[in-house]
Design a protein around this motif. Structure first.
Motif, PDB file in Angstrom:
ATOM      1  N   CYS A   5       0.859  -1.185   0.000  1.00  0.00           N
ATOM      2  CA  CYS A   5       0.000   0.000   0.000  1.00  0.00           C
ATOM      3  C   CYS A   5       0.889   1.227   0.000  1.00  0.00           C
ATOM      4  O   CYS A   5       1.703   1.406   0.899  1.00  0.00           O
ATOM      5  CB  CYS A   5      -0.916   0.025   1.213  1.00  0.00           C
ATOM      6  N   CYS A   8      -0.295   3.717   3.305  1.00  0.00           N
ATOM      7  CA  CYS A   8       0.087   3.457   4.701  1.00  0.00           C
ATOM      8  C   CYS A   8       1.348   2.618   4.830  1.00  0.00           C
ATOM      9  O   CYS A   8       1.914   2.500   5.909  1.00  0.00           O
ATOM     10  CB  CYS A   8      -1.071   2.808   5.461  1.00  0.00           C
ATOM     11  N   CYS A  23      -6.658  -0.817  -0.004  1.00  0.00           N
ATOM     12  CA  CYS A  23      -5.911  -1.358   1.123  1.00  0.00           C
ATOM     13  C   CYS A  23      -6.881  -1.750   2.242  1.00  0.00           C
ATOM     14  O   CYS A  23      -7.739  -0.960   2.616  1.00  0.00           O
ATOM     15  CB  CYS A  23      -4.928  -0.296   1.615  1.00  0.00           C
ATOM     16  N   CYS A  26      -6.368   0.894   5.197  1.00  0.00           N
ATOM     17  CA  CYS A  26      -6.632   2.338   5.110  1.00  0.00           C
ATOM     18  C   CYS A  26      -7.592   2.695   3.986  1.00  0.00           C
ATOM     19  O   CYS A  26      -7.885   3.867   3.779  1.00  0.00           O
ATOM     20  CB  CYS A  26      -5.315   3.106   4.980  1.00  0.00           C
TER      21      CYS A  26
HETATM   22 ZN   LIG Z   1      -2.969   1.242   3.309  1.00  0.00          ZN
END
Ligand SMILES: [Zn+2]
Length: 304
Positions: A5, A8, A23, A26
């Motif tokens: 990701c 994050c 993701c 997040c």
């Molecule tokens: Zn993420």
């Protein structure tokens, strides 16, 4: 399939059937395929999922509905179908913590005191019992073996959020086996071990503050200070079962996360407040009050 990701920093390993464009931590649509990490040692331990997807969704839905009265509709109506089971990497830390401490210890004692007062216009002398405290310095050393401190090793799931769904029952820990995570989303440790070790030490130091305070002799104490050294430190990776529901109600603010402990069912999530909803409620409240006032005052006039 190995995914990363870009928002994050989570380093995911996902079964092909669970291919995802966002993701799971997040909800950012910035997941890209990455090459496998070479020579990464497998986790040492893992805890299996106990809560079924149905039960986890039920828990998340109840929680969401109960706490989201003032939340934006997008949060209140969020689909708990999006809840995803992740094997989250964490460090299991243990150490022998040795602390040198100093404090000022208070011992209470009672004393009889004479004093004068005025009664019926006369000055009289009386006695009374008063409690006084004698203070003395104390120094010492305290050693304690601290087992099983869990800290996140995931850049997708901050430690304070993980703490909210702890404890995990570590008696159910077993040796890691690829078969356990097959068909699930799992993550490789994405935080540097150094950072995790510091986090774990900080948790131990905080824990020792209460321990030492409870050991202090006397009736009270003040100025408790200590410094701690760590010996026989051990840090091993284990995977924790967590159900995660990530929501983005506003592209500019950080994602909202609902977590369900995949072992115990403990739920955690922060719900934002919709100020529009609050404002409407306040205006409605004022209108009702205004209406009541008008009603009562006109009623009052009618009686007169
Ligand atoms: Zn993420």
């Amino acid at each position: 399939m190995n995914l990363s990701c870009q928002s994050c920093g989570a380093q995911l390993v996902v079964a092909d059937t669970l291919r995802t464009a966002t993701c799971p931590y997040c909800a950012a649509p910035s997941v890209v395929e990455r090459p496998p990490t070479p020579d990464r040692p497998p986790p040492t331990f893992a805890l299996g999922f106990v809560q079924t997807p149905q039960k986890a969704r039920e828990l998340a839905r109840e929680n969401l509905l109960r706490r989201s009265f003032w939340a934006p509709s997008s949060v209140r109506n969020a689909s708990v179908e999006e809840l995803r089971g992740i094997y989250v990497p964490a460090w299991l830390y243990s150490a022998l913590a040795e602390s040198d401490f100093s404090a000022t210890i208070g011992e209470d004692y009672t004393e009889t005191e004479t004093y004068t007062t005025t009664e019926n216009g006369k000055t009289v002398t009386k006695t009374r019992q008063v409690t006084r405290t004698e203070w003395r310095p104390l120094r010492g050393r305290h050693a304690e073996y601290i087992p099983d401190v869990l800290v996140t090793a995931s850049s997708g799931l901050p430690n304070d959020e993980l703490e909210h769904i702890e404890p995990f029952d570590l008696r159910a820990l077993r040796r890691y086996d690829d078969a356990l995570v097959a068909g699930w989303i799992s993550e490789e440790p994405s935080l540097p071990p150094q950072q995790c070790q510091e986090q774990a030490r900080a948790e131990v130091v905080e824990h020792l503050r209460q321990r030492l305070a409870s050991f202090m002799p006397g009736d009270s104490h003040r100025d408790l200070q200590y410094s701690t050294r760590f010996h026989q430190e051990s840090l091993v990776v284990c995977l924790l079962p967590v159900w995660v529901l990530a929501l983005r109600h506003d592209p500019k603010s950080p994602p909202l996360r609902f977590l369900v402990n995949g072992q115990t069912g403990k739920v955690h999530g922060r719900v934002p407040v919709s100020w529009v909803k609050v404002l409407i409620a306040v205006v409605l409240g004022l209108l009702v009050l205004g209406g009541l006032y008008l009603l009562l005052s006109s009623h009052g006039k009618g009686l007169r």
